[in-house]
Design a protein around this motif. Sequence first.
Motif, short mmCIF file in Angstrom:
data_model
loop_
_atom_site.label_atom_id
_atom_site.label_comp_id
_atom_site.label_asym_id
_atom_site.label_seq_id
_atom_site.Cartn_x
_atom_site.Cartn_y
_atom_site.Cartn_z
N ILE A 138 0.83 -1.20 0.00
CA ILE A 138 0.00 0.00 0.00
C ILE A 138 0.87 1.25 0.00
O ILE A 138 1.78 1.39 0.81
CB ILE A 138 -0.92 0.02 1.23
N ILE A 139 0.57 2.18 -0.90
CA ILE A 139 1.18 3.51 -0.89
C ILE A 139 0.31 4.41 -0.02
O ILE A 139 -0.91 4.46 -0.22
CB ILE A 139 1.27 4.10 -2.31
N VAL A 140 0.93 5.12 0.91
CA VAL A 140 0.21 6.09 1.74
C VAL A 140 0.91 7.44 1.60
O VAL A 140 2.01 7.63 2.13
CB VAL A 140 0.16 5.68 3.22
N THR A 141 0.30 8.36 0.89
CA THR A 141 0.93 9.67 0.72
C THR A 141 0.72 10.52 1.97
O THR A 141 -0.24 10.33 2.72
CB THR A 141 0.38 10.42 -0.51
N HIS A 160 9.71 7.50 0.54
CA HIS A 160 10.04 8.34 -0.61
C HIS A 160 9.75 9.79 -0.28
O HIS A 160 8.62 10.15 0.09
CB HIS A 160 9.23 7.92 -1.84
N CYS A 161 10.75 10.64 -0.43
CA CYS A 161 10.62 12.07 -0.13
C CYS A 161 10.57 12.87 -1.44
O CYS A 161 11.58 12.96 -2.15
CB CYS A 161 11.81 12.53 0.73
N GLU A 162 9.40 13.41 -1.75
CA GLU A 162 9.24 14.21 -2.96
C GLU A 162 7.93 14.98 -2.88
O GLU A 162 6.93 14.50 -2.33
CB GLU A 162 9.23 13.30 -4.20
N ASP A 163 7.92 16.16 -3.45
CA ASP A 163 6.71 16.97 -3.53
C ASP A 163 5.66 16.19 -4.34
O ASP A 163 5.94 15.73 -5.45
CB ASP A 163 7.03 18.30 -4.21
N ILE A 164 4.46 16.05 -3.78
CA ILE A 164 3.42 15.26 -4.43
C ILE A 164 3.02 15.85 -5.78
O ILE A 164 2.52 15.14 -6.66
CB ILE A 164 2.18 15.15 -3.52
N THR A 165 3.28 17.15 -6.00
CA THR A 165 2.93 17.78 -7.27
C THR A 165 4.04 17.65 -8.32
O THR A 165 3.85 18.07 -9.46
CB THR A 165 2.61 19.28 -7.09
N SER A 166 5.16 17.07 -7.93
CA SER A 166 6.24 16.87 -8.90
C SER A 166 5.77 15.94 -10.01
O SER A 166 5.06 14.96 -9.78
CB SER A 166 7.45 16.27 -8.19
N GLU A 167 6.19 16.24 -11.21
CA GLU A 167 5.78 15.45 -12.37
C GLU A 167 6.20 13.99 -12.25
O GLU A 167 5.55 13.09 -12.77
CB GLU A 167 6.38 16.07 -13.65
N THR A 168 7.29 13.76 -11.53
CA THR A 168 7.83 12.39 -11.43
C THR A 168 7.32 11.63 -10.21
O THR A 168 7.55 10.42 -10.11
CB THR A 168 9.36 12.44 -11.34
N CYS A 169 6.62 12.29 -9.30
CA CYS A 169 6.26 11.65 -8.04
C CYS A 169 5.36 10.42 -8.20
O CYS A 169 5.64 9.37 -7.60
CB CYS A 169 5.62 12.66 -7.08
N PRO A 170 4.27 10.48 -8.98
CA PRO A 170 3.43 9.29 -9.12
C PRO A 170 4.20 8.06 -9.62
O PRO A 170 4.09 6.97 -9.05
CB PRO A 170 2.36 9.73 -10.13
N PHE A 179 -5.43 12.36 -8.34
CA PHE A 179 -5.87 11.79 -9.61
C PHE A 179 -4.71 11.21 -10.40
O PHE A 179 -4.78 10.10 -10.94
CB PHE A 179 -6.59 12.85 -10.45
N LEU A 180 -3.60 11.97 -10.48
CA LEU A 180 -2.46 11.51 -11.27
C LEU A 180 -1.82 10.27 -10.67
O LEU A 180 -1.32 9.40 -11.41
CB LEU A 180 -1.43 12.64 -11.38
N LEU A 181 -1.84 10.13 -9.35
CA LEU A 181 -1.31 8.91 -8.73
C LEU A 181 -2.21 7.72 -9.02
O LEU A 181 -1.72 6.62 -9.31
CB LEU A 181 -1.15 9.12 -7.22
N ILE A 182 -3.52 7.93 -8.96
CA ILE A 182 -4.44 6.84 -9.32
C ILE A 182 -4.21 6.41 -10.77
O ILE A 182 -4.15 5.21 -11.09
CB ILE A 182 -5.91 7.29 -9.14
N GLN A 183 -4.05 7.38 -11.64
CA GLN A 183 -3.82 7.10 -13.06
C GLN A 183 -2.56 6.27 -13.26
O GLN A 183 -2.54 5.29 -14.01
CB GLN A 183 -3.71 8.43 -13.81
N ALA A 193 -1.05 4.39 -10.99
CA ALA A 193 -1.12 3.11 -10.28
C ALA A 193 -2.11 2.13 -10.90
O ALA A 193 -2.05 0.93 -10.61
CB ALA A 193 -1.51 3.37 -8.82
N LEU A 194 -2.99 2.61 -11.75
CA LEU A 194 -4.10 1.78 -12.25
C LEU A 194 -3.66 0.46 -12.87
O LEU A 194 -4.27 -0.58 -12.57
CB LEU A 194 -4.95 2.59 -13.23
N PRO A 195 -2.63 0.42 -13.72
CA PRO A 195 -2.25 -0.89 -14.28
C PRO A 195 -1.88 -1.92 -13.22
O PRO A 195 -2.25 -3.10 -13.33
CB PRO A 195 -1.04 -0.55 -15.17
#
Length: 263
Positions: free
Chosen positions: A8-11, A57-67, A116-120, A122-124
């Motif tokens: 499980i990922i927990v942001t 994992h330490c990163e801004d959730i809005t970073s393009e690479t975070c998801p 939304f972007l993280l769900i997108q 993670a979906l596969p």
Amino acid sequence: MRLLDKVIIVTGSTTGIGKAIAKRCVEEGAKVVLHGLEADLGQEVLEEIGKENAVFHCEDITSETCPENLVNLAISAFGKLDAVVNNAALVIASDIHNTDRAFFQKVLDINAVSPFLLIQEALPELTKNRGNVLNIGSVNAWSGEPNLLAYSVSKGAIMTLTGNLGDSLMREYGVRVNQINPGWVLTERETERKKLHGLSETWYEGLPAIFAPSGRILKPEEIAAAAIYWLSDECGPVSGQVVTLEQHPMIGRNLPKDSSTIK
């Protein structure tokens, strides 16, 4: 153990509700990807729950690479991904007078677009395991306080996202999406916020019944306990649902006979 062998990922899991959910997930047998902006706090949580049970994992959730980074870390560390908890959020005061475009966009990006972007992303992986998503919203989604304008709108957005994806992803991929809307919770940051507002060190003791009918507000661990049901297989096919966790109803609430002192 209700989450045995789940990954499980927990942001936003270095403090507060996210930390409590991550800890409870591990107690229930899961492996967890922790996330947050505070490297020191993340390491503290990692040490507390055990490096064999989690990665950070330490990163801004809005970073393009975070998801992508979060999903890849789950796969590389534990071999799969079963669930995502979208908890990371910016709780910040604003009203009609001081909310400009840049501020509004920032709050929406953190609180609604990034989940939304993280769900997108993670979906596969979620599809492979008929996994699920749990979004952490707020009772403020229903309208919100006057001084929490942008925050409240962002939580309304994620509530609509939950309903939309809860239907479409279940139909097409067998992936559940549900949401918890916590009420007033005694997190570390809420404690500090109220102190910054000029309240005493013990502001949360002896709260008026209008705010806390039980005499206290909710604990992060109580939100975490509820989260386990939605993350576990006990939830069955239930999807697209929003549950409010508060000690009074949002509609039809009984006001005191003399409400003139309410502020």
